[in-house]
Design an enzyme around this catalytic site. Structure first.
Site, short mmCIF file in Angstrom:
data_model
loop_
_atom_site.label_atom_id
_atom_site.label_comp_id
_atom_site.label_asym_id
_atom_site.label_seq_id
_atom_site.Cartn_x
_atom_site.Cartn_y
_atom_site.Cartn_z
N GLY A 108 -10.35 8.11 1.95
CA GLY A 108 -9.41 7.03 1.68
C GLY A 108 -8.08 7.18 2.40
O GLY A 108 -7.36 6.21 2.60
N GLY A 109 -7.75 8.41 2.80
CA GLY A 109 -6.53 8.63 3.57
C GLY A 109 -5.27 8.22 2.84
O GLY A 109 -5.22 8.14 1.61
N GLY A 186 -11.17 18.57 11.41
CA GLY A 186 -11.86 18.38 12.67
C GLY A 186 -10.98 18.71 13.87
O GLY A 186 -9.81 18.33 13.91
N THR A 215 -6.84 9.97 12.31
CA THR A 215 -6.20 10.94 11.41
C THR A 215 -4.96 10.42 10.70
O THR A 215 -4.37 11.13 9.88
CB THR A 215 -5.85 12.22 12.19
OG1 THR A 215 -5.18 11.85 13.41
CG2 THR A 215 -7.11 13.01 12.54
N GLY A 254 12.96 -0.80 5.06
CA GLY A 254 11.76 -1.47 5.56
C GLY A 254 10.80 -1.77 4.42
O GLY A 254 11.19 -1.89 3.27
N TYR A 255 9.51 -1.91 4.77
CA TYR A 255 8.50 -2.24 3.76
C TYR A 255 8.51 -1.26 2.59
O TYR A 255 8.52 -1.67 1.43
CB TYR A 255 7.10 -2.20 4.40
CG TYR A 255 6.82 -3.25 5.42
CD1 TYR A 255 6.18 -4.43 5.06
CD2 TYR A 255 7.16 -3.07 6.76
CE1 TYR A 255 5.90 -5.40 5.99
CE2 TYR A 255 6.88 -4.03 7.70
CZ TYR A 255 6.25 -5.20 7.32
OH TYR A 255 5.98 -6.16 8.25
N HIS A 530 -5.68 -29.60 -3.75
CA HIS A 530 -4.42 -29.96 -4.43
C HIS A 530 -4.62 -29.82 -5.93
O HIS A 530 -5.65 -30.24 -6.46
CB HIS A 530 -4.03 -31.40 -4.08
CG HIS A 530 -2.82 -31.87 -4.83
ND1 HIS A 530 -1.54 -31.48 -4.49
CD2 HIS A 530 -2.70 -32.68 -5.92
CE1 HIS A 530 -0.68 -32.04 -5.33
NE2 HIS A 530 -1.37 -32.78 -6.21
#
Length: 560
Positions: A108-109, A186, A215, A254-255, A530
């Site tokens: 999932g990083g 890796g 990565t 920022g975000y 609508h």
């Protein structure tokens, strides 16, 4: 979450992409798209051709297209199992490629475990808290709410449980499709060779016809800032919500900074922004940023310092508060020292590329980013393409967004399956999940004007307001606008920016239009239900006027 660094990187990437996009569309046989590479008109053909495509992919992997002999352990090995690696792996399996993915941490990083996913759980809570505390809003809907509160640990558990669930879903989806998940770090040890292993266990070496580096990135912490994970921390720590400080400084607007300001103020904190540039939200379209400041900053318990660096931050200790030394961004002279309860460092993200073994294949990173061309092929120190090696996502720095990484991964798999494909980064949307939300795709107005001046064309700008939308008014959420930047001589959509209720969902009609090359004179004929928020974009596109004589491609209606 996306990062402040992502904004600065994406600005240059967008400018470069804009210069490439028209040229990239011209060569025959090359598909340029922000989607999976097929337009809607190709969908029926895609189903019938699937077996042939998989056969072609297997032929490519075995050398029939790409050249060379077989004998590899895998057709594709992906280093990194974040959203980008996951997207590439699933598409590779669909194309018939024997695929392995290597992950040294957890599947999932950053996005799933320390970014997009848990932050959305916290923002879901902040949105509800903000609404419940808005007495005027509740009364206008005829609702009465008394003394809303929250359980900090319960909120933290919600974020953690969501991350665990999504992580499990990603893992199970890859296992179910036959992707080999290899645990370890890796390292590229040579051409088409990867070594992986865990500390305390012997390393293993595998071969692959193609390798993708995915990565990701880690929080960037400027020099002079001491992180203790308790009172001075990054977004990685903040997402655990181990405390809700009375007063927190957020370094970077920022975000990441904006989203956390939404969370902390909803939970009762006072916030101080520290921004190095002269204005808040520097990566956003200036007009949108100005409105966002009026809606998201000024009415809340937020103050800010712009044009200053946090040259030194010392964690709280021995009963003393967090100390933040501010210096002028231009003169570097000391301005003042802040004393706060906590400090969140939201200064962007840095690529996580150390230890990849790039020196073994003559690749030199640029500020940590792996150099790639428009097809995500890795470039060596001499400017040559490294055969069969690609890099996607935050590690290449083109556009530091999770969904951009996934799109790049799918694009790479298309290429190694024998179909050339170039991703149009101008069609990739971005969103900030504040309340209300902000979203964007394509160029900002200053970027569009700079491009127009350079290339000799005119641009037009039209805007619509959420105050004129029935659904927004029914929700009592009329604050917001949508903005369209386009070429009146061709109808080309250059950029769309939205601030308002569910802006993150609304932006995709615009991003798909850019991806598919749809012009404003065509999309204005689309029908929207609508009353829905989508009518904000319907009115926006209908407000755009192209020059007389500009052709359109809308077909004659089919009689029912």
């Amino acid at each position: 979450m996306q990062s402040a660094a992502a904004v600065s990187v994406s600005a240059s990437a967008i400018a470069a992409a804009g210069a490439r996009s028209e040229a990239a569309r011209r060569p025959g046989g090359i598909r340029v798209c922000g989607l999976r590479g097929e337009t809607l008109s190709c969908r029926s053909l895609r189903i019938s051709r699937a077996p042939a495509r998989r056969a072609a992919a297997r032929a490519t992997a075995n050398g029939a297209v790409a050249g060379g002999g077989g004998g590899f352990d895998y057709d594709l090995v992906i280093i990194g199992a974040g959203v980008g690696g996951h997207g590439a792996a699933l598409h590779a399996v669909e194309e018939g490629l024997k695929t392995a993915i290597i992950e040294g941490d957890v599947v999932g990083g950053t996005c799933v475990n320390r970014g997009c996913v848990p932050s959305k759980a916290l923002l879901a809570v902040s949105g509800r808290m903000r609404e419940l505390h808005d007495e005027h809003h509740m009364k206008s809907l005829g609702l009465q709410v008394s003394s809303p509160g929250y359980d900090r640990q319960g909120v933290a558990d919600h974020a953690n449980n969501l991350a665990s669930k999504i992580r499990s879903n990603l893992t199970n989806s890859m296992k179910a499709l036959g992707v080999d998940i290899l645990t370890g770090v890796g390292t590229i040890v040579g051409k088409q060779k990867v070594r992986y292993g865990k500390v305390g266990s012997p390393d293993k070496e595998i071969t692959a016809r193609n390798i993708i580096i995915a990565t990701g990135s880690v929080p960037f912490v400027p020099k002079g800032i001491e992180i203790d994970g308790k009172t001075v921390f990054t977004s990685d720590h903040a997402l655990k919500l181990e405390s809700v400080p009375d007063w927190i400084a957020i370094v970077g607007s920022g975000y990441i900074g904006l989203e956390f300001s939404d969370v902390y103020t909803a939970l009762g904190s006072e916030v101080t922004f520290v921004e190095a540039l002269d204005q808040l939200m520097p990566g956003f379209d200036p007009e949108i940023a100005k409105l966002a400041q009026r809606v998201l900053i000024n009415p809340r318990k937020i103050d800010y310092h712009t044009g200053v660096f946090a040259s030194k931050i010392t964690p709280a200790k021995d009963g003393k508060p967090v100390l933040i030394e501010l210096i002028d961004a231009k003169t570097k002279e000391h301005k003042e020292t802040l004393e706060v309860d906590a400090a969140l460092i939201a200064t962007g993200r840095a690529p996580f590329t150390n230890g990849l073994g790039l020196e073994n294949i003559n690749v030199v990173t640029q500020r940590g980013f792996v150099p790639v061309d428009e097809r995500m092929r890795v470039m060596d120190a001499d400017g040559n393409v490294v055969p069969n090696l690609y890099c996607i996502g935050d590690a290449n720095g083109k556009l530091m967004l999770a969904h951009a990484a996934s799109a790049q991964g799918i694009s790479v798999v298309e290429q190694i399956s024998g179909r050339d494909h170039i991703l149009n980064h101008l069609s990739i949307p971005a969103a900030c999940f504040t309340h209300p939300e902000i979203s964007m795709v394509g160029l900002t107005e200053p970027q569009a004007r700079e491009k127009a001046d350079k290339e000799g064309f005119e641009i037009n700008v039209v805007k619509t307001s959420f105050k004129a939308n029935t659904k927004a008014l029914a929700e009592n959420e009329g604050d917001g606008i949508a903005k369209l930047i386009y070429r009146p001589d061709t109808g080309e959509i250059l950029g769309v920016h939205i601030l308002g209720l569910h802006a993150a969902d609304l932006i995709h009609e615009a991003s798909n239009a850019i991806a598919l090359g749809t012009r404003v004179q065509d999309i204005k004929f689309a029908v929207h239900a609508h009353p829905t928020l989508s009518e904000v974009l319907d009115e926006l596109f209908k407000a755009a006027k192209v020059n007389s004589g500009v052709s359109h491609s809308v077909n004659e209606p089919v009689a029912a």
